[in-house]
Design a protein around this motif. Structure first.
Motif, mmCIF file in Angstrom:
data_model
loop_
_atom_site.group_PDB
_atom_site.id
_atom_site.type_symbol
_atom_site.label_atom_id
_atom_site.label_comp_id
_atom_site.label_asym_id
_atom_site.label_seq_id
_atom_site.Cartn_x
_atom_site.Cartn_y
_atom_site.Cartn_z
ATOM 1 N N THR A 119 0.840 -1.199 0.000
ATOM 2 C CA THR A 119 0.000 0.000 0.000
ATOM 3 C C THR A 119 0.872 1.243 0.000
ATOM 4 O O THR A 119 0.591 2.206 -0.719
ATOM 5 C CB THR A 119 -0.955 0.006 1.223
ATOM 6 O OG1 THR A 119 -1.754 -1.173 1.185
ATOM 7 C CG2 THR A 119 -1.848 1.230 1.217
ATOM 8 N N SER A 122 2.121 1.671 -3.468
ATOM 9 C CA SER A 122 1.049 2.184 -4.341
ATOM 10 C C SER A 122 0.824 3.672 -4.111
ATOM 11 O O SER A 122 0.601 4.421 -5.063
ATOM 12 C CB SER A 122 -0.261 1.425 -4.084
ATOM 13 O OG SER A 122 -0.132 0.090 -4.482
ATOM 14 N N TYR A 166 -4.418 2.150 7.461
ATOM 15 C CA TYR A 166 -5.081 3.042 6.510
ATOM 16 C C TYR A 166 -6.599 2.987 6.694
ATOM 17 O O TYR A 166 -7.352 2.934 5.731
ATOM 18 C CB TYR A 166 -4.702 2.700 5.055
ATOM 19 C CG TYR A 166 -3.222 2.742 4.786
ATOM 20 C CD1 TYR A 166 -2.590 3.929 4.465
ATOM 21 C CD2 TYR A 166 -2.448 1.587 4.873
ATOM 22 C CE1 TYR A 166 -1.218 3.984 4.221
ATOM 23 C CE2 TYR A 166 -1.076 1.628 4.629
ATOM 24 C CZ TYR A 166 -0.474 2.818 4.310
ATOM 25 O OH TYR A 166 0.868 2.859 4.067
#
Length: 184
Positions: A119, A122, A166
């Motif tokens: 993540t 990304s 997140y």
């Protein structure tokens, strides 16, 4: 007190800096850098963008301290803000936590670990950096994650290790920890 947020690129430092500034009424410390301004950034809001010569003068006059180099650019923090009694928040490159703690003992340091390193990668790719900058930063994510996991002395420099999922639960936990400091 200076609250620091450190962690790999894409771990959520900028997001949490802005959120905590708003939720906890923290002063924003703006870093000085010789890095070129990126699209969408505002000088004096996101960072103070200066030339190498201006940086040299600020450093020589001790107006900026805790200076360091990262990916070929120089960075430094305003001395008066680091040593101030106001409660503020900064993003801090993890390797300079030692330098900051030499300048002030009024620090609460947070290291953000993404529960999913993919993540973070990304998030970095979404920034649409130049290919060479993206590659350098992807490599740095791997190196920093490995170094932090293996370096117990470095881990001890941080007052709180925050595991970022997140999600809202993670956000609430970080806010709770900082509110417990009674910083306001």
């Amino acid at each position: 007190m200076v609250i620091t947020l450190s962690g790999v690129t894409g771990s959520g430092k900028s997001y949490y800096k802005k959120l905590l500034q708003d939720k906890l009424n923290l002063d924003n410390q703006i870093i000085y850098t010789t890095r070129p301004i990126r699209k969408g950034e505002i000088n004096g809001v996101d960072k103070f963008f200066v030339t190498d010569e201006e940086f040299d003068k600020l450093e020589a006059s001790k107006k900026i301290i805790v200076t360091f180099e990262y990916l070929g650019y120089r960075y430094g923090y305003e001395a008066s803000k680091i040593k101030s009694n106001t409660c503020s928040i900064i993003e801090l490159h993890y390797k300079i936590i030692y330098k900051l703690k030499q300048e002030t003992n009024k620090v609460f340091s947070v290291y953000i670990i993404p529960n999913n390193i993919e993540t973070a990668k990304s998030n970095l790719k979404a920034r649409k950096l130049e290919k060479n900058q993206e590659d350098l930063r992807l490599k740095e994510i791997e190196e920093q994650a490995k170094e932090f996991a293996e370096n117990k002395d470095l881990q001890k420099q941080f007052d709180y290790i925050f595991y970022n999922n997140y999600d809202e639960k993670s956000t609430k936990e970080l806010i709770r920890v900082l509110k417990d400091l009674n910083i306001n």
